[in-house]
Design a protein around this motif. Structure first.
Motif, PDB file in Angstrom:
ATOM      1  N   SER A 120       0.825  -1.216   0.000  1.00 51.52           N
ATOM      2  CA  SER A 120       0.000   0.000   0.000  1.00 51.52           C
ATOM      3  C   SER A 120       0.854   1.259   0.000  1.00 51.52           C
ATOM      4  O   SER A 120       0.482   2.274  -0.613  1.00 51.52           O
ATOM      5  CB  SER A 120      -0.956  -0.002   1.199  1.00 51.52           C
ATOM      6  OG  SER A 120      -0.242  -0.036   2.419  1.00 51.52           O
ATOM      7  N   TYR A 168      -0.362 -11.912   2.858  1.00 52.35           N
ATOM      8  CA  TYR A 168      -0.217 -10.549   3.379  1.00 52.35           C
ATOM      9  C   TYR A 168      -0.066  -9.546   2.237  1.00 52.35           C
ATOM     10  O   TYR A 168      -0.706  -8.482   2.232  1.00 52.35           O
ATOM     11  CB  TYR A 168       0.999 -10.465   4.311  1.00 52.35           C
ATOM     12  CG  TYR A 168       1.223  -9.086   4.879  1.00 52.35           C
ATOM     13  CD1 TYR A 168       0.673  -8.718   6.098  1.00 52.35           C
ATOM     14  CD2 TYR A 168       1.981  -8.142   4.189  1.00 52.35           C
ATOM     15  CE1 TYR A 168       0.870  -7.445   6.622  1.00 52.35           C
ATOM     16  CE2 TYR A 168       2.182  -6.870   4.703  1.00 52.35           C
ATOM     17  CZ  TYR A 168       1.623  -6.525   5.911  1.00 52.35           C
ATOM     18  OH  TYR A 168       1.818  -5.262   6.415  1.00 52.35           O
ATOM     19  N   ASN A 220      -2.801  -6.688   1.557  1.00 59.42           N
ATOM     20  CA  ASN A 220      -2.390  -5.307   1.756  1.00 59.42           C
ATOM     21  C   ASN A 220      -2.517  -4.507   0.463  1.00 59.42           C
ATOM     22  O   ASN A 220      -2.952  -3.346   0.481  1.00 59.42           O
ATOM     23  CB  ASN A 220      -0.950  -5.256   2.279  1.00 59.42           C
ATOM     24  CG  ASN A 220      -0.522  -3.856   2.643  1.00 59.42           C
ATOM     25  OD1 ASN A 220       0.069  -3.154   1.832  1.00 59.42           O
ATOM     26  ND2 ASN A 220      -0.811  -3.443   3.866  1.00 59.42           N
ATOM     27  N   ASN A 233      -1.631  -0.519   8.446  1.00 60.70           N
ATOM     28  CA  ASN A 233      -0.977  -1.752   8.028  1.00 60.70           C
ATOM     29  C   ASN A 233      -0.651  -2.631   9.229  1.00 60.70           C
ATOM     30  O   ASN A 233      -0.010  -2.180  10.174  1.00 60.70           O
ATOM     31  CB  ASN A 233       0.322  -1.430   7.277  1.00 60.70           C
ATOM     32  CG  ASN A 233       0.083  -0.608   6.027  1.00 60.70           C
ATOM     33  OD1 ASN A 233      -0.692  -0.993   5.168  1.00 60.70           O
ATOM     34  ND2 ASN A 233       0.731   0.541   5.929  1.00 60.70           N
ATOM     35  N   PRO A 242       5.725  -0.520   7.973  1.00 62.60           N
ATOM     36  CA  PRO A 242       4.323  -0.194   7.715  1.00 62.60           C
ATOM     37  C   PRO A 242       4.068   1.310   7.719  1.00 62.60           C
ATOM     38  O   PRO A 242       2.938   1.754   7.522  1.00 62.60           O
ATOM     39  CB  PRO A 242       3.611  -0.857   8.895  1.00 62.60           C
ATOM     40  CG  PRO A 242       4.590  -0.720  10.026  1.00 62.60           C
ATOM     41  CD  PRO A 242       5.963  -0.867   9.382  1.00 62.60           C
TER      42      PRO A 242
END
Length: 579
Positions: free
Chosen positions: A100, A132, A136, A373, A517
């Motif tokens: 992201s 994941y 994400n 995240n 993150p």
């Protein structure tokens, strides 16, 4: 319906939001735009890559699709409308950002999609890691096309945290989010038709999905055997001769320009001979570099070298779509509304980026909001002591890994180290430094060897981004500094660190020990600072931490270091440090 008079210029967008319009409105001196709740119109000089034409046109976009493309009267003030850029092979994890956050930075440079190999997180967390990345990436308006990692672990000569077998490949291939079999790095197994390797390849063929290659240095009969097994791309070529041989076998060549491996200058002339067979990729892009540019840089450099505009844009925008069967728009009626607006066709300054009709970047700013995240990881090793890194010396003559700036290949050379109290130590005067790989999945003695060209005069640097298994890898001038950098990472359960005589710096990477993150631009700033410290400590490498991360990459010849020992990448077997 709301009718708006257009003011200003495309080169200086102003944003107006209509209370009944779900799309932002771009102002220009080109005429009028009419919006309703589900449609918008944009004018510009449309770059029709397939038909090799440029003409003034008006796009009508609705519900994420291109509804109409109509020619209009010429207008010299209009910008250019063209398909977005695609990175044809990238490990998102190497940006040290979760998908992201990678997307938030990439769209600013006109990138709308990536062919993403989640190999790195899979080596740390197995199938959980692949899940994941997919989950994400779905949180943001960006087109991540993930592959099924084919080599987890990459080799049996290192310790990884995950394993993906043939049954896992079968499960992944059934998923619509998985579009190809990711790079088959086990070229010896492929050439020799290893049953497990061939089973994974056959599963991909059964599902009608392409197979990415990875065959550094393979030529002649070896390249022919490798290609005939099924791999149809390669991003590892570092000479024209090697690439041309693979092109003649039908393989598409990805010209790579990342933070560490840079093959653009060596390979770009191939686009003149094989315009239908070339794509562009970054492979690995550190956050500071991604904040500055992406595939747009390769396009600009190719045009500067006088390469044909449409050949270059085909490589950057269209060929990946046909090869991987991507649902990415090409500015045709009925296509997804994925496109970019650029100021000119020389520097390709991106004025706006659209994905599925949504504006995701404008004038150098991302419009993708940051999302929350979660963190997953696999880190389980105790703190070390300086004694753990001692290496008893049998002679002063050793095999040395030669790091070459801008390349992943590392020739084996010979050098002389210093001996102190019977132990081998670094020789900074000759730039022969100690390198270590520390198993991060369980307690084990560190592997120790020697390396040239890192140039450190003091301290040490370390990273838990260490391809492919992502154990901790460090280079330093003495055992105390090496131990300090390694322990900073162990305490944080992942990161990159630098220890000098005066300072200790750590960039935390808690997601799998390889990604942050946090906000991508903040990570880029933090990375720039620690990168600068490494250079102040003496390193002349363009990207010392990226280079460090590849010194454990056993599938790239010649000499590398795994957590199990020094490895000969030509013979595919361990070798001795001392000669």
């Amino acid at each position: 319906m709301v009718s708006l008079l257009i003011l200003g210029k495309y080169s200086s967008f102003n944003l107006i939001l209509s209370p009944i319009c779900e799309y932002p409105i771009i102002q220009s001196d080109a005429g009028s735009l009419i919006f309703n709740q589900s449609t918008m119109k944009i004018q510009g000089n449309l770059v029709d890559i397939s038909n090799r034409k440029i003409y003034p046109a008006e796009l009508e976009v609705g519900n994420g699709k291109i509804l109409k493309v109509e020619k209009i009267k010429p207008n010299l003030s209009l910008p250019f409308l063209m398909p977005g850029f695609i990175d044809s092979h990238v490990h998102v994890e190497s940006s040290m950002l979760v998908p992201s956050e990678f997307a938030r930075l990439a769209v600013v440079h006109g990138t709308v999609a990536t062919i993403s190999d989640p190999h790195e997180i899979a080596n740390v967390c197995g199938m959980q890691g692949v899940e994941y990345m997919i989950d994400n990436g779905k949180q943001v308006p960006f087109k991540f096309y993930f592959g099924a990692p084919s080599c987890v672990p990459a080799t049996p000569f290192e310790t990884a945290g995950g394993e993906i077998g043939a049954d896992d490949i079968e499960d992944l291939m059934k998923r619509p989010e998985i579009h190809y079999l990711a790079e088959m790095m086990n070229w010896p197994g492929t050439v020799n038709r290893d049953p497990m390797v061939m089973q994974k390849i056959q599963i991909s063929k059964k599902h009608g999905k392409p197979i990415d290659g990875h065959a550094p240095g393979l030529k002649g009969e070896l390249a022919e055997k490798y290609c005939s097994a099924g791999p149809s791309t390669d991003h590892e070529c570092f000479t024209v001769e090697e690439a041309r041989g693979k092109l003649k076998l039908g393989m598409k060549i990805a010209i790579r320009e990342g933070s560490a491996a840079k093959n653009f200058e060596a390979l770009i002339d191939l686009i003149d001979e094989y315009p239908e067979m070339i794509v562009f990729c970054s492979d690995d892009k550190h956050p500071d570099n991604l904040a500055v540019s992406h595939i747009n840089e390769l396009v600009t450099r190719a045009i500067t070298k006088g390469k044909d505009l449409f050949d270059v844009l085909k490589a950057a925008c269209l060929t990946p779509i046909s090869h991987y069967s991507l649902n990415v728009g090409q500015l045709r009626i009925g296509d997804p509304a994925d496109f970019i607006i650029v100021k000119d066709l020389e520097k390709f300054e991106v004025l706006a980026t659209y994905i599925d009709g949504q504006k995701v970047a404008e004038n150098g700013k991302t419009l993708i909001p940051k999302v929350k995240n979660k963190v997953i990881n696999n880190f389980n090793t105790p703190l070390k002591t300086p004694n753990d890194f001692k290496l008893a010396a049998s002679t002063a003559k050793v095999r040395v890994i030669e790091a070459l700036d801008g390349q992943l290949i590392t020739p084996e050379i010979q050098g002389e180290i210093l001996i102190k109290d019977g132990f081998a130590v670094s020789n900074p005067e000759k730039d022969i430094l100690k390198i270590t790989v520390v198993n991060r999945y369980f307690d084990a003695p560190p592997a120790v060897a020697f390396i040239k060209n890192f140039g450190l005069k003091t301290g040490a640097i370390a990273s838990s981004v260490g391809h492919d298994s992502h154990n901790i890898i460090a280079v330093g001038v003495d055992d105390l500094a090496i131990c300090s950098t390694v322990n900073l990472i162990i305490e944080a359960k992942g990161g990159i660190s630098a220890v000098s005589d005066e300072r200790e710096v750590l960039l935390r990477l808690p997601v799998g020990g390889i990604m942050s993150p946090e906000d991508g631009y903040e990570v880029a700033k933090a990375y720039t600072k620690i990168d600068q410290l490494a250079k102040e400590m003496g390193s002349a490498l363009n990207s010392p931490f990226m280079m460090l991360s590849f010194m454990g990459l056993l599938v790239i010849p010649d000499l590398k270091l795994s957590d199990k020992g020094l490895f000969d990448g030509q013979k595919f077997e361990f070798t001795e440090v001392f000669i």
